[in-house]
Design a protein around this motif. Structure first.
Motif, PDB file in Angstrom:
ATOM      1  N   VAL A 191      51.295  35.761  46.016  1.00 39.34           N
ATOM      2  CA  VAL A 191      50.686  36.341  47.485  1.00 39.34           C
ATOM      3  C   VAL A 191      51.731  36.859  48.306  1.00 39.34           C
ATOM      4  CG1 VAL A 191      49.737  35.346  49.458  1.00 39.34           C
ATOM      5  CG2 VAL A 191      48.875  34.441  47.281  1.00 39.34           C
ATOM      6  N   ALA A 192      52.922  36.510  48.370  1.00 38.49           N
ATOM      7  CA  ALA A 192      54.104  37.321  48.874  1.00 38.49           C
ATOM      8  C   ALA A 192      54.293  38.727  48.632  1.00 38.49           C
ATOM      9  CB  ALA A 192      55.442  36.340  48.860  1.00 38.49           C
ATOM     10  N   ARG A 193      54.274  38.690  47.113  1.00 35.43           N
ATOM     11  CA  ARG A 193      54.379  39.884  46.575  1.00 35.43           C
ATOM     12  C   ARG A 193      53.405  40.835  46.845  1.00 35.43           C
ATOM     13  NH1 ARG A 193      55.459  38.723  42.041  1.00 35.43           N
ATOM     14  NH2 ARG A 193      53.373  38.446  41.064  1.00 35.43           N
ATOM     15  N   ASP A 194      52.194  40.711  47.137  1.00 35.81           N
ATOM     16  CA  ASP A 194      50.795  41.455  47.351  1.00 35.81           C
ATOM     17  C   ASP A 194      51.024  41.916  48.777  1.00 35.81           C
ATOM     18  OD1 ASP A 194      50.032  41.220  44.806  1.00 35.81           O
ATOM     19  OD2 ASP A 194      48.458  39.646  45.346  1.00 35.81           O
ATOM     20  N   SER A 195      51.585  40.968  49.757  1.00 36.35           N
ATOM     21  CA  SER A 195      51.603  41.414  50.885  1.00 36.35           C
ATOM     22  C   SER A 195      52.913  41.880  51.539  1.00 36.35           C
ATOM     23  CB  SER A 195      51.310  40.181  51.915  1.00 36.35           C
ATOM     24  OG  SER A 195      52.441  39.163  51.756  1.00 36.35           O
ATOM     25  N   HIS A 196      53.983  42.141  50.431  1.00 35.27           N
ATOM     26  CA  HIS A 196      55.119  42.511  50.674  1.00 35.27           C
ATOM     27  C   HIS A 196      56.112  41.832  51.753  1.00 35.27           C
ATOM     28  CE1 HIS A 196      58.323  45.644  49.915  1.00 35.27           C
ATOM     29  NE2 HIS A 196      58.259  45.808  51.259  1.00 35.27           N
ATOM     30  N   ALA A 197      55.974  40.513  51.924  1.00 35.80           N
ATOM     31  CA  ALA A 197      56.560  39.635  52.568  1.00 35.80           C
ATOM     32  C   ALA A 197      57.845  39.274  51.950  1.00 35.80           C
ATOM     33  CB  ALA A 197      55.661  38.279  52.906  1.00 35.80           C
ATOM     34  N   ALA A 198      58.930  38.743  52.739  1.00 31.41           N
ATOM     35  CA  ALA A 198      60.037  38.341  52.158  1.00 31.41           C
ATOM     36  C   ALA A 198      59.780  36.731  52.232  1.00 31.41           C
ATOM     37  CB  ALA A 198      61.142  38.524  53.049  1.00 31.41           C
ATOM     38  N   LEU A 199      60.254  36.374  50.920  1.00 34.21           N
ATOM     39  CA  LEU A 199      60.273  34.599  50.569  1.00 34.21           C
ATOM     40  C   LEU A 199      61.487  34.390  50.612  1.00 34.21           C
ATOM     41  CD1 LEU A 199      58.463  32.212  49.866  1.00 34.21           C
ATOM     42  CD2 LEU A 199      58.325  33.060  47.488  1.00 34.21           C
TER      43      LEU A 199
END
Length: 234
Positions: A191-199
């Motif tokens: 989900v983080a990758r799909d939204s280009h969010a930093a994790l």
């Protein structure tokens, strides 16, 4: 693009009739948009304090910190709270779901404090996010009837429903068995990758830490990069 940067950050706590307690010592960290970063440390190493600073819940004693190129220490409390609400999502080990509410109602909670489309479309946005974490069929179930893995997925959906740019995961698998924990990490990373969010994952589990692109070890308030799992575990 740099999303978050810490330079020489310290955190001290004043004690009566004693020198200040040093919790964090000269922390340097850069988190880029879309990064996968892990921070591993034992209990008492300063992980929770660092998490609170990264998530704009607390401020450094000294040092410099920028979030989306804004100097955090110069922001008003109101501006800092708004930035946290819009840009940061938290996933905790203990889930912190609200008993008495359904899965859908828990995921809607962050949207109730928003305005415009986020507020008026909260039902649709929450249902879409529950679908993303494969819990659409449990949307109307009270959270007390869900398994541990399902509750963690609800917590992830709640953290991500406002599409934050920074996701902070605090021991996200600590309350789960190994198989469920691996599934949760797969989901969180996807989900983080799909939204280009930093994790940024803060954990004591070296296997979870090793999943990140960059690993760090926090020991006695000092953060250092670790290139291998063995270095993290040392």
């Amino acid at each position: 693009m740099t999303l978050l940067s810490l330079e020489g950050v310290t955190r001290h706590v004043a004690l009566p009739d004693r020198p200040p307690l040093e919790i964090l010592r000269g922390i340097d960290l850069v988190v880029e948009a879309g990064d996968r970063v892990s921070i591993v440390g034992r209990s008492g190493s300063g992980k929770s304090t660092l998490l609170n600073i990264l998530g704009l819940l607390d401020q450094p004693t000294t040092g410099r910190m920028r979030f989306d190129d804004e100097p955090v220490l110069l922001l008003s409390a109101r501006r800092r709270d708004r930035l946290r609400a819009l840009a940061v999502g938290f996933v905790f080990q203990q889930f912190h779901l609200i008993e008495g509410l359904t899965a859908l109602e828990n995921v809607q909670m962050p949207l109730l404090y928003g305005s415009g489309a986020h507020f008026w479309r909260r039902d649709r946005l929450a249902r879409d996010m529950l679908d993303r974490v494969a819990l659409g069929h449990r949307a109307d179930a009270p959270v007390t009837t869900l398994s541990g893995g399902e509750q963690q997925r609800v917590a992830i959906a709640r953290a991500l429903v406002r599409a934050p740019r920074l996701i902070l995961a605090d021991e996200p698998t600590g309350a789960l068995d190994l198989e469920t924990g691996a599934t949760i990490m797969d989901l969180l990373e996807s989900v983080a990758r799909d939204s280009h969010a930093a994790l940024v994952t803060i954990t004591h589990d070296v296997a979870v830490a090793a999943r990140a692109e960059r690993m760090h070890r926090l020991e006695a308030g000092v953060l250092s990069p670790a290139q291998q799992v063995a270095e993290v575990a040392a």
